[in-house]
Design a protein around this motif. Structure first.
Motif, PDB file in Angstrom:
ATOM      1  N   TRP A 159       0.828  -1.209   0.000  1.00  0.00           N
ATOM      2  CA  TRP A 159       0.000   0.000   0.000  1.00  0.00           C
ATOM      3  C   TRP A 159       0.867   1.266   0.000  1.00  0.00           C
ATOM      4  O   TRP A 159       0.350   2.358  -0.156  1.00  0.00           O
ATOM      5  N   GLN A 160       2.167   1.109   0.194  1.00  0.00           N
ATOM      6  CA  GLN A 160       3.072   2.258   0.169  1.00  0.00           C
ATOM      7  C   GLN A 160       3.126   2.821  -1.247  1.00  0.00           C
ATOM      8  O   GLN A 160       3.322   2.089  -2.225  1.00  0.00           O
ATOM      9  N   VAL A 161       2.954   4.137  -1.370  1.00  0.00           N
ATOM     10  CA  VAL A 161       3.046   4.783  -2.678  1.00  0.00           C
ATOM     11  C   VAL A 161       4.114   5.858  -2.646  1.00  0.00           C
ATOM     12  O   VAL A 161       4.508   6.358  -1.584  1.00  0.00           O
ATOM     13  N   SER A 162       4.580   6.192  -3.829  1.00  0.00           N
ATOM     14  CA  SER A 162       5.481   7.322  -4.008  1.00  0.00           C
ATOM     15  C   SER A 162       4.696   8.449  -4.661  1.00  0.00           C
ATOM     16  O   SER A 162       4.166   8.284  -5.772  1.00  0.00           O
ATOM     17  N   LEU A 163       4.580   9.568  -3.962  1.00  0.00           N
ATOM     18  CA  LEU A 163       3.942  10.754  -4.518  1.00  0.00           C
ATOM     19  C   LEU A 163       5.041  11.583  -5.174  1.00  0.00           C
ATOM     20  O   LEU A 163       5.969  12.029  -4.501  1.00  0.00           O
ATOM     21  N   GLN A 164       4.921  11.760  -6.479  1.00  0.00           N
ATOM     22  CA  GLN A 164       5.986  12.399  -7.245  1.00  0.00           C
ATOM     23  C   GLN A 164       5.501  13.692  -7.883  1.00  0.00           C
ATOM     24  O   GLN A 164       4.377  13.769  -8.392  1.00  0.00           O
ATOM     25  N   ALA A 165       6.352  14.714  -7.823  1.00  0.00           N
ATOM     26  CA  ALA A 165       6.039  16.026  -8.382  1.00  0.00           C
ATOM     27  C   ALA A 165       6.816  16.231  -9.681  1.00  0.00           C
ATOM     28  O   ALA A 165       7.962  15.793  -9.801  1.00  0.00           O
ATOM     29  N   GLU A 181      -1.176  23.029  -4.584  1.00  0.00           N
ATOM     30  CA  GLU A 181      -2.088  23.145  -5.729  1.00  0.00           C
ATOM     31  C   GLU A 181      -1.388  23.644  -6.992  1.00  0.00           C
ATOM     32  O   GLU A 181      -1.864  23.435  -8.098  1.00  0.00           O
ATOM     33  N   GLY A 182      -0.251  24.293  -6.843  1.00  0.00           N
ATOM     34  CA  GLY A 182       0.449  24.831  -8.007  1.00  0.00           C
ATOM     35  C   GLY A 182       1.353  23.830  -8.699  1.00  0.00           C
ATOM     36  O   GLY A 182       2.010  24.172  -9.694  1.00  0.00           O
ATOM     37  N   MET A 225      -7.062  16.816  -4.849  1.00  0.00           N
ATOM     38  CA  MET A 225      -6.130  16.796  -3.727  1.00  0.00           C
ATOM     39  C   MET A 225      -6.733  17.669  -2.632  1.00  0.00           C
ATOM     40  O   MET A 225      -6.896  18.873  -2.813  1.00  0.00           O
ATOM     41  N   ILE A 226      -7.082  17.051  -1.531  1.00  0.00           N
ATOM     42  CA  ILE A 226      -7.817  17.757  -0.482  1.00  0.00           C
ATOM     43  C   ILE A 226      -7.049  17.707   0.828  1.00  0.00           C
ATOM     44  O   ILE A 226      -6.963  16.656   1.470  1.00  0.00           O
ATOM     45  N   SER A 227      -6.480  18.824   1.211  1.00  0.00           N
ATOM     46  CA  SER A 227      -5.859  18.916   2.534  1.00  0.00           C
ATOM     47  C   SER A 227      -6.944  19.178   3.568  1.00  0.00           C
ATOM     48  O   SER A 227      -7.996  19.752   3.262  1.00  0.00           O
TER      49      SER A 227
END
Length: 263
Positions: A34-40, A69-70, A97-99
């Motif tokens: 379930w571990q994911v990498s969030l990549q920008a 958000e940017g 994407m909801i903080s």
């Protein structure tokens, strides 16, 4: 309410079992599916920025500070070595994407460091991509209960950030102790979980990555999401790593997922 079909597959039950030897910091490949990498996206390529956990076929949980958000993001599932194409990956962009509305990026230790990402389409479950379980509302970990932190952040002070997924076994510290002045004091709230601080911590850890705790039902739960480690050196006594306590936010998670899943 999370997707109804999420529970066709048992959560918290990895095909490849983790090595729980506390001296082994490198995770067994795909033992935390379930571990994911969030990549920008930076220029024409993507870089790992934060961790996260798959809690539903279309929902990822991560830290609030990981969401901007940017920026343009993608979620990578089925990943172990960040430098290789392993053939097990699924790359999915988030559509929402909801903080948490109370999260203040200028005050991380003020709490509410939590975000939900809705994926563009449901993941395809494989032996390397599975769900983690959510703890019950209000659940508290007993003092000194050992959990496993995972991520691609530093788990010791030396060397560069690892390319392969790391893990560390760390004990939870009850809030009454962690909030003492000789520990973290008022910097820690009861909606947080302190881990480590007796002999070692998660060092830089990996923001947004899960605190994995083994339940009495034999399944793994994401009891926390990586928040902050403070400004002190790694493994400083009485200065634990801090995770957002997931069980404090069950209602918010269900409300957001119910509302946005209907759209």
């Amino acid at each position: 309410m999370l997707s109804a079909y999420a529970f066709e597959f048992s959560c918290g039950d990895p095909v490849y079992k983790p090595d729980l030897n506390e001296n082994s910091n490198r995770a067994v490949p795909f033992s935390w599916p379930w571990q994911v990498s969030l990549q920008a996206k930076k220029g024409i390529s993507y870089s790992h920025m934060c961790g996260g956990a798959l809690i539903d076929p279309i929902w990822i949980v991560t830290a609030g500070k990981c969401v901007n958000e940017g920026m343009k993001y993608r979620v990578v599932l089925g990943k172990y070595d960040l430098t290789l194409t392993e053939g097990s990956e699924q790359y999915i962009e988030p559509v929402k994407m909801i903080s948490h509305p109370m999260f203040n990026p200028k005050c991380i230790n003020c709490g509410f460091d939590l975000a939900l990402l809705k994926l563009s389409w449901p993941v395809v479950f494989t032996d390397k991509i599975r769900l983690t379980c959510l703890p019950g509302a209000g659940e508290q970990l007993p003092d000194n209960y050992t959990c496993v932190v995972t991520g691609w952040g530093k788990l010791n002070a030396k060397g560069p950030k690892p390319r392969k997924l790391q893990q560390a076994l760390l004990p939870a510290v009850e809030h009454d102790l962690c909030s003492r002045s000789d520990w973290l004091g008022t910097n820690v709230m009861d909606t947080m979980i302190c881990v480590g601080g007796y002999s070692k911590t998660a060092c830089e850890g990996d923001p947004g990555s899960p605190l994995n705790c083994f339940g009495s039902d034999g399944r793994w739960y994401v009891n926390g999401v990586g928040s902050f480690t403070g400004s002190v050196p790694c493994n400083t006594a009485r200065k634990p790593s801090v995770y957002t306590r997931m069980s404090a936010y069950n209602s918010w998670i269900n409300d957001v997922s119910r509302f946005l899943s209907s759209k």
